[in-house]
Design an enzyme around this catalytic site. Structure first.
Site, PDB file in Angstrom:
ATOM      1  N   ARG A 131      55.993  -4.516  33.159  1.00  0.00           N
ATOM      2  CA  ARG A 131      55.085  -3.693  32.326  1.00  0.00           C
ATOM      3  C   ARG A 131      55.705  -2.332  32.009  1.00  0.00           C
ATOM      4  O   ARG A 131      55.477  -1.788  30.935  1.00  0.00           O
ATOM      5  CB  ARG A 131      53.741  -3.515  33.026  1.00  0.00           C
ATOM      6  CG  ARG A 131      52.956  -4.806  33.001  1.00  0.00           C
ATOM      7  CD  ARG A 131      51.521  -4.587  33.402  1.00  0.00           C
ATOM      8  NE  ARG A 131      50.721  -5.705  32.980  1.00  0.00           N
ATOM      9  CZ  ARG A 131      49.773  -6.269  33.712  1.00  0.00           C
ATOM     10  NH1 ARG A 131      49.501  -5.823  34.905  1.00  0.00           N
ATOM     11  NH2 ARG A 131      49.079  -7.279  33.235  1.00  0.00           N
TER      12      ARG A 131
ATOM     13  N   LYS B 113      37.830 -22.960  33.175  1.00  0.00           N
ATOM     14  CA  LYS B 113      36.437 -23.023  32.752  1.00  0.00           C
ATOM     15  C   LYS B 113      36.214 -23.141  31.243  1.00  0.00           C
ATOM     16  O   LYS B 113      36.845 -22.442  30.462  1.00  0.00           O
ATOM     17  CB  LYS B 113      35.724 -21.754  33.211  1.00  0.00           C
ATOM     18  CG  LYS B 113      35.507 -21.694  34.709  1.00  0.00           C
ATOM     19  CD  LYS B 113      35.205 -20.280  35.117  1.00  0.00           C
ATOM     20  CE  LYS B 113      33.928 -20.201  35.930  1.00  0.00           C
ATOM     21  NZ  LYS B 113      33.466 -18.808  36.017  1.00  0.00           N
TER      22      LYS B 113
ATOM     23  N   GLY C 245      48.248 -13.779  31.024  1.00  0.00           N
ATOM     24  CA  GLY C 245      47.642 -14.362  32.217  1.00  0.00           C
ATOM     25  C   GLY C 245      48.377 -15.585  32.697  1.00  0.00           C
ATOM     26  O   GLY C 245      49.605 -15.595  32.787  1.00  0.00           O
TER      27      GLY C 245
ATOM     28  N   GLY D 235      43.036 -10.965  28.674  1.00  0.00           N
ATOM     29  CA  GLY D 235      41.698 -10.743  28.104  1.00  0.00           C
ATOM     30  C   GLY D 235      41.764 -10.264  26.666  1.00  0.00           C
ATOM     31  O   GLY D 235      41.012 -10.731  25.806  1.00  0.00           O
TER      32      GLY D 235
HETATM   33  P1  AMP Z   1      42.010 -19.693  33.721  1.00  0.00           P
HETATM   34  O1  AMP Z   1      41.983 -18.467  34.578  1.00  0.00           O
HETATM   35  O2  AMP Z   1      40.691 -20.088  33.202  1.00  0.00           O
HETATM   36  O3  AMP Z   1      43.089 -19.640  32.667  1.00  0.00           O
HETATM   37  O4  AMP Z   1      42.372 -20.870  34.696  1.00  0.00           O
HETATM   38  C1  AMP Z   1      43.645 -21.012  35.247  1.00  0.00           C
HETATM   39  C2  AMP Z   1      43.544 -21.889  36.449  1.00  0.00           C
HETATM   40  O5  AMP Z   1      43.066 -23.162  36.079  1.00  0.00           O
HETATM   41  C3  AMP Z   1      44.879 -22.092  37.112  1.00  0.00           C
HETATM   42  O6  AMP Z   1      44.877 -21.428  38.349  1.00  0.00           O
HETATM   43  C4  AMP Z   1      44.966 -23.603  37.280  1.00  0.00           C
HETATM   44  O7  AMP Z   1      45.380 -23.973  38.565  1.00  0.00           O
HETATM   45  C5  AMP Z   1      43.545 -24.065  37.039  1.00  0.00           C
HETATM   46  N1  AMP Z   1      43.485 -25.450  36.594  1.00  0.00           N
HETATM   47  C6  AMP Z   1      44.148 -26.012  35.581  1.00  0.00           C
HETATM   48  N2  AMP Z   1      43.888 -27.339  35.527  1.00  0.00           N
HETATM   49  C7  AMP Z   1      43.029 -27.617  36.533  1.00  0.00           C
HETATM   50  C8  AMP Z   1      42.408 -28.815  37.007  1.00  0.00           C
HETATM   51  N3  AMP Z   1      42.611 -29.998  36.425  1.00  0.00           N
HETATM   52  N4  AMP Z   1      41.600 -28.710  38.069  1.00  0.00           N
HETATM   53  C9  AMP Z   1      41.393 -27.525  38.667  1.00  0.00           C
HETATM   54  N5  AMP Z   1      41.948 -26.379  38.277  1.00  0.00           N
HETATM   55  C10 AMP Z   1      42.761 -26.412  37.212  1.00  0.00           C
END
Ligand code: AMP
Length: 398
Positions: A37, A198, A350, A373
């Site tokens: 950064r 999510k 991220g 974000g």
């Molecule tokens: P996000 O912060 O929403 O971008 O989510 C990222 C996280 O989603 C990462 O830490 C991944 O390990 C998790 N992830 C991706 N695919 C899966 C899955 N099939 N089951 C559970 N977690 C997942």
């Protein structure tokens, strides 16, 4: 871009206050473990210094001190690193506003000053007008190069622009050029890879993409809520039960809009998250198992769609990429993107940026965003307050 940039303003002899993102990771001994950064802000800092300013006052937040001076969140390690990188003295101020700080700056022969962590004061995140005015009083001109906080209306990103002519730094400009282009006028086909944990985090993004993208590839933890909406078995895989109707609605809207929404068709499952030795590939998720990655057929389907794309945005890992036997899908997709020559490849900040780095392909992408974000909100079609507040080019007679 219709916003003023550092190149548009005369900086010679002026006092410039620059909002950077120096929110670096520190170890227990206050050593910076990754200075990317700081490196990312250097082009703007060096350009300003080459123009012969009277002072360059840098400001940033670090961590979440929540309005208190927390010893482990001081910016002194950043001042030290900046001094090494710039090859000139950097004054570490005792705070970010106040008489004492003003005196320190005036008394120091150093051209470069780093203010103490902005978030030691709640007024920063409250976007307090008095606090913003005090920051503004330190300088003649304001530059924002902190894309990662541009989606927040804080005193150092939005409030301060009420009092000073405000320009974008190079990093901010670069982010807007790539992400802004994808949002407003992408070369087609425009394909978005969506993953992460999510659905609820990505609903607005999908909604917005339905009027913009040609195809959306859905992997990661969010895929199972969509599969559930189609009546498919998902075992113990991640599910947001309350979002099943939304997922259904989004799929119907995609169909109407002619957007190719591609879901996972085969899976890497385990009997339990920690039971790595039970990993296997299946076409249907058996009861009692959990899917943690996209299967090989899905990877090929995704690649087929990606092969014709001219603009690709990657937002979220398609599997649990942090754990070795669950990482293959994300790795293959990252490697596939890296060797595409004809497409602009943009990686949201991220986790996708972390994945691109982990698999050694970050350098091969056209652009990796520095703000998770902020990049998400931009792609959702939202106006970012820190950018909207900058001075318009036609507002000044430069
Ligand atoms: P996000 O912060 O929403 O971008 O989510 C990222 C996280 O989603 C990462 O830490 C991944 O390990 C998790 N992830 C991706 N695919 C899966 C899955 N099939 N089951 C559970 N977690 C997942």
């Amino acid at each position: 871009m219709n916003k003023l940039t550092v190149k548009d303003i005369d900086l010679k002899g002026k006092k410039i206050i620059l909002r950077a993102d120096f929110n670096v990771p520190l170890d227990d001994n206050q050593n910076i473990t990754d200075d990317i950064r700081i490196q990312a802000a250097l082009p703007t800092i060096q350009y300003i210094l080459e123009q012969g300013p009277a002072k360059l006052i840098l400001m940033s937040h670090l961590g979440r001190p929540k309005g208190k001076a927390v010893e482990t969140m001081r910016l002194a390690p950043v001042a030290k690193r900046l001094q090494e990188l710039l090859g000139e003295d950097v004054l570490m101020a005792s705070d970010c506003v106040g008489d004492a700080v003003e005196k320190e700056i005036a008394a120091s022969p150093a051209r470069v000053v780093l203010l103490e962590n902005l978030r030691f004061h709640n007024e920063e995140t409250d976007n307090d007008a008095g606090f913003a005015k005090k920051l503004a009083a330190l300088a003649d001109l304001y530059v924002n190069d902190a894309f990662g906080t541009a989606h927040r209306a804080h005193a150092s990103t939005e409030g301060i622009t009420q009092y000073l002519t405000s320009a974008a730094g190079f990093l901010l400009e670069k982010e807007l050029n790539y992400l802004g282009q994808a949002v407003s006028n992408p070369a087609r086909p425009y394909v978005v890879i969506m993953g992460g944990a999510k659905v609820s985090d990505k609903i607005l993004l999908i909604e917005n993409l339905l009027t913009k993208a040609d195809a959306i590839l859905i992997g990661g933890g969010m895929a199972y809520t969509f599969l559930k909406a189609l009546g498919k078995p998902i075992g113990n895989s991640l599910l947001e039960e309350d979002r099943v109707p939304t997922a259904k609605e989004l799929m119907e809207k995609a169909k109407k809009a002619g957007v190719n929404l591609v879901l996972t068709t085969d899976f890497v499952v385990v009997d339990g998250f920690d039971k790595k030795d039970t990993v296997r590939i299946v076409d249907e998720i058996p009861d009692g198992t959990e899917s943690i990655d996209i299967g090989p057929k899905t990877r090929e389907e995704f690649k087929k769609v990606l092969s014709t794309a001219k603009t690709i945005v990657w937002n979220g890992p398609v599997g649990v990429f942090e754990i070795e036997p669950y990482a293959q899908g994300t790795k293959e997709i990252a490697e596939y993107l890296a060797q595409l020559d004809d497409a602009t490849t943009i990686v949201g900040g991220g986790d996708s940026a972390a994945a691109a780095k982990k698999f050694g392909v970050a350098e091969k992408m056209t652009h990796i965003s520095t703000g998770g974000g902020a990049s998400l909100e931009l792609l959702e079609g939202k106006e970012l307050p820190g950018i909207a507040a900058l001075t318009n080019k036609d507002e000044v007679n430069a």
